[in-house]
Scaffold this motif. Structure first.
Motif, PDB file in Angstrom:
ATOM      1  N   LEU A 114       0.871  -1.340  -0.233  1.00 21.01           N
ATOM      2  CA  LEU A 114      -0.356   0.418   0.132  1.00 21.01           C
ATOM      3  C   LEU A 114       0.584   1.428   0.069  1.00 21.01           C
ATOM      4  CD1 LEU A 114      -2.688   1.404   0.560  1.00 21.01           C
ATOM      5  CD2 LEU A 114      -2.243   1.290   2.700  1.00 21.01           C
ATOM      6  N   THR A 115       0.480   2.156  -0.851  1.00 17.06           N
ATOM      7  CA  THR A 115       1.701   3.752  -1.153  1.00 17.06           C
ATOM      8  C   THR A 115       0.014   4.776  -0.938  1.00 17.06           C
ATOM      9  OG1 THR A 115       3.167   2.565  -2.154  1.00 17.06           O
ATOM     10  CG2 THR A 115       3.340   4.812  -2.175  1.00 17.06           C
ATOM     11  N   PRO A 116      -0.327   5.271  -0.314  1.00 17.34           N
ATOM     12  CA  PRO A 116      -1.431   6.236  -0.403  1.00 17.34           C
ATOM     13  C   PRO A 116      -1.026   7.002  -1.688  1.00 17.34           C
ATOM     14  CG  PRO A 116      -1.251   4.941   1.880  1.00 17.34           C
ATOM     15  CD  PRO A 116       0.125   4.568   0.983  1.00 17.34           C
ATOM     16  N   LEU A 117      -2.629   6.990  -2.069  1.00 18.93           N
ATOM     17  CA  LEU A 117      -2.445   8.587  -2.667  1.00 18.93           C
ATOM     18  C   LEU A 117      -2.424   9.792  -2.007  1.00 18.93           C
ATOM     19  CD1 LEU A 117      -4.310   7.352  -6.090  1.00 18.93           C
ATOM     20  CD2 LEU A 117      -1.772   7.819  -6.210  1.00 18.93           C
ATOM     21  N   ALA A 118      -1.848  10.431  -1.969  1.00 15.11           N
ATOM     22  CA  ALA A 118      -2.213  12.001  -1.917  1.00 15.11           C
ATOM     23  C   ALA A 118      -3.877  11.992  -2.688  1.00 15.11           C
ATOM     24  CB  ALA A 118      -1.137  13.746  -2.991  1.00 15.11           C
ATOM     25  N   GLY A 119      -4.615  13.561  -1.265  1.00  9.65           N
ATOM     26  CA  GLY A 119      -5.774  13.446  -1.940  1.00  9.65           C
ATOM     27  C   GLY A 119      -5.951  14.100  -3.187  1.00  9.65           C
ATOM     28  N   ALA A 120      -5.145  15.208  -3.200  1.00  9.07           N
ATOM     29  CA  ALA A 120      -5.476  15.774  -4.801  1.00  9.07           C
ATOM     30  C   ALA A 120      -5.835  15.200  -6.120  1.00  9.07           C
ATOM     31  CB  ALA A 120      -4.527  16.929  -5.110  1.00  9.07           C
ATOM     32  N   ARG A 121      -4.479  14.324  -6.053  1.00 17.18           N
ATOM     33  CA  ARG A 121      -3.958  13.264  -7.007  1.00 17.18           C
ATOM     34  C   ARG A 121      -5.155  12.294  -6.931  1.00 17.18           C
ATOM     35  NH1 ARG A 121       1.513  11.462  -9.264  1.00 17.18           N
ATOM     36  NH2 ARG A 121       1.063  13.316 -10.064  1.00 17.18           N
ATOM     37  N   ARG A 122      -5.675  11.164  -5.749  1.00 17.28           N
ATOM     38  CA  ARG A 122      -6.737  10.383  -5.794  1.00 17.28           C
ATOM     39  C   ARG A 122      -7.940  11.286  -5.769  1.00 17.28           C
ATOM     40  NH1 ARG A 122      -6.991   6.243  -3.251  1.00 17.28           N
ATOM     41  NH2 ARG A 122      -5.612   6.723  -1.920  1.00 17.28           N
ATOM     42  N   SER A 123      -8.344  12.126  -5.787  1.00 15.89           N
ATOM     43  CA  SER A 123      -9.405  13.403  -5.938  1.00 15.89           C
ATOM     44  C   SER A 123      -9.564  12.827  -7.935  1.00 15.89           C
ATOM     45  CB  SER A 123      -9.691  14.501  -5.648  1.00 15.89           C
ATOM     46  OG  SER A 123     -10.882  15.532  -5.824  1.00 15.89           O
ATOM     47  N   ARG A 124      -8.745  13.842  -8.311  1.00 17.13           N
ATOM     48  CA  ARG A 124      -8.193  14.071  -9.557  1.00 17.13           C
ATOM     49  C   ARG A 124      -9.032  12.711 -10.045  1.00 17.13           C
ATOM     50  NH1 ARG A 124      -2.873  14.500 -13.919  1.00 17.13           N
ATOM     51  NH2 ARG A 124      -4.558  13.411 -15.515  1.00 17.13           N
ATOM     52  N   LEU A 125      -8.082  11.540  -9.461  1.00 15.87           N
ATOM     53  CA  LEU A 125      -8.110  10.096 -10.105  1.00 15.87           C
ATOM     54  C   LEU A 125      -9.781   9.386 -10.641  1.00 15.87           C
ATOM     55  CD1 LEU A 125      -4.878   8.095  -9.660  1.00 15.87           C
ATOM     56  CD2 LEU A 125      -5.839   8.947 -11.882  1.00 15.87           C
ATOM     57  N   ILE A 126     -10.288  10.136  -9.386  1.00 12.86           N
ATOM     58  CA  ILE A 126     -11.651   9.354  -8.993  1.00 12.86           C
ATOM     59  C   ILE A 126     -12.577  10.347  -9.696  1.00 12.86           C
ATOM     60  CG2 ILE A 126     -14.059   9.757  -7.628  1.00 12.86           C
ATOM     61  CD1 ILE A 126     -11.489   8.869  -5.186  1.00 12.86           C
ATOM     62  N   ARG A 127     -12.241  11.544 -10.550  1.00 13.52           N
ATOM     63  CA  ARG A 127     -12.898  12.083 -11.076  1.00 13.52           C
ATOM     64  C   ARG A 127     -12.624  12.013 -12.648  1.00 13.52           C
ATOM     65  NH1 ARG A 127     -10.538  17.152 -11.427  1.00 13.52           N
ATOM     66  NH2 ARG A 127     -10.036  16.588 -12.941  1.00 13.52           N
ATOM     67  N   ASP A 128     -11.509  11.542 -12.826  1.00 16.94           N
ATOM     68  CA  ASP A 128     -11.222  10.835 -14.472  1.00 16.94           C
ATOM     69  C   ASP A 128     -12.090   9.744 -14.361  1.00 16.94           C
ATOM     70  OD1 ASP A 128      -9.890  13.646 -14.821  1.00 16.94           O
ATOM     71  OD2 ASP A 128      -8.078  12.965 -15.116  1.00 16.94           O
ATOM     72  N   PHE A 129     -12.074   9.310 -13.583  1.00 24.01           N
ATOM     73  CA  PHE A 129     -12.229   7.555 -13.945  1.00 24.01           C
ATOM     74  C   PHE A 129     -13.835   7.810 -13.712  1.00 24.01           C
ATOM     75  CE2 PHE A 129     -14.174   3.633 -12.017  1.00 24.01           C
ATOM     76  CZ  PHE A 129     -12.885   2.272 -12.581  1.00 24.01           C
ATOM     77  N   GLY A 130     -14.549   8.028 -13.249  1.00 19.29           N
ATOM     78  CA  GLY A 130     -16.004   8.773 -12.968  1.00 19.29           C
ATOM     79  C   GLY A 130     -16.167   9.143 -14.783  1.00 19.29           C
ATOM     80  N   ARG A 131     -15.544  10.160 -15.501  1.00 20.88           N
ATOM     81  CA  ARG A 131     -15.407  10.867 -16.745  1.00 20.88           C
ATOM     82  C   ARG A 131     -15.568   9.563 -17.838  1.00 20.88           C
ATOM     83  NH1 ARG A 131     -16.563  15.449 -18.484  1.00 20.88           N
ATOM     84  NH2 ARG A 131     -15.339  15.285 -20.225  1.00 20.88           N
ATOM     85  N   ALA A 132     -14.021   8.926 -17.167  1.00 16.41           N
ATOM     86  CA  ALA A 132     -14.606   7.985 -18.601  1.00 16.41           C
ATOM     87  C   ALA A 132     -15.634   7.311 -19.014  1.00 16.41           C
ATOM     88  CB  ALA A 132     -13.085   7.078 -18.380  1.00 16.41           C
ATOM     89  N   ALA A 133     -15.986   6.266 -17.080  1.00 16.83           N
ATOM     90  CA  ALA A 133     -16.868   5.198 -17.257  1.00 16.83           C
ATOM     91  C   ALA A 133     -18.392   6.139 -18.066  1.00 16.83           C
ATOM     92  CB  ALA A 133     -17.150   4.526 -15.776  1.00 16.83           C
ATOM     93  N   ALA A 134     -18.345   7.678 -17.571  1.00 17.86           N
ATOM     94  CA  ALA A 134     -19.878   7.496 -17.838  1.00 17.86           C
ATOM     95  C   ALA A 134     -19.773   7.827 -19.508  1.00 17.86           C
ATOM     96  CB  ALA A 134     -20.083   8.696 -17.259  1.00 17.86           C
ATOM     97  N   LEU A 135     -18.460   8.611 -19.813  1.00 14.95           N
ATOM     98  CA  LEU A 135     -17.919   8.004 -21.376  1.00 14.95           C
ATOM     99  C   LEU A 135     -18.764   7.125 -22.062  1.00 14.95           C
ATOM    100  CD1 LEU A 135     -15.869  10.957 -21.263  1.00 14.95           C
ATOM    101  CD2 LEU A 135     -17.985  11.624 -22.707  1.00 14.95           C
ATOM    102  N   ARG A 136     -17.984   6.119 -21.820  1.00 14.36           N
ATOM    103  CA  ARG A 136     -18.013   4.676 -21.772  1.00 14.36           C
ATOM    104  C   ARG A 136     -19.310   4.628 -22.515  1.00 14.36           C
ATOM    105  NH1 ARG A 136     -12.209   1.618 -20.347  1.00 14.36           N
ATOM    106  NH2 ARG A 136     -10.994   3.447 -21.135  1.00 14.36           N
TER     107      ARG A 136
END
Length: 151
Positions: A114-136
């Protein structure tokens, strides 16, 4: 009913790994771009917001030609390799996770550290993940919407 398997070996591994991740209550996306110049085989979002990346390697040559994998480490909480039973596992760095897979399922052999992500990076990744999933998903409903290449 005959199942249609993906044509490429790495895609077949990804299919089995995705089934494992879904059984762990992770949402999974294939071929995700966390940053310009990087494209991971699988990224998953766990029920507590944890992000795992899995790279699928079908052969020694496939592994040897991957020069970007270390760049993926900073984009996940846990990083795994997925290989089949014939892959020479001694090639894989011990400080990463290991999943044995086939087209029908997979099993974690070595949990990734486990190498926890920084909060800002996690937030960005979760946003980008959600957008990619919705667009697909929208692209499945309306294939003409894929013409802009947004995903």
């Amino acid at each position: 009913m005959d199942e249609q398997l993906p044509p490429m070996a790495g895609q077949r591994l990804a299919r089995g790994v995705a089934r494992l991740l879904r059984s762990l209550d992770h949402a999974v996306l294939a071929e995700f771009v966390p940053a310009r110049g990087l494209r991971v085989d699988l990224i998953s979002l766990g029920p507590k917001g944890e992000i795992w990346i899995v790279e699928c390697k079908s052969s020694r040559a496939d592994f040897a030609s991957d020069h970007k994998w270390q760049g993926y480490l900073e984009w996940s909480d846990r990083y795994f390799w997925a290989v089949d039973g014939d892959f020479p596992q001694e090639l894989l760095p011990e400080e990463t996770g290991l999943i044995l897979a086939d087209p029908f399922g997979a099993e974690i052999q070595r949990m990734a550290p486990l190498t926890p992500l920084a909060g800002a990076r996690r937030s960005r990744l979760i946003r980008d993940f959600g957008r990619a999933a919705a667009l697909r998903l929208h692209g499945m409903i309306d294939p003409a919407s894929l013409a802009d290449g947004a995903i």
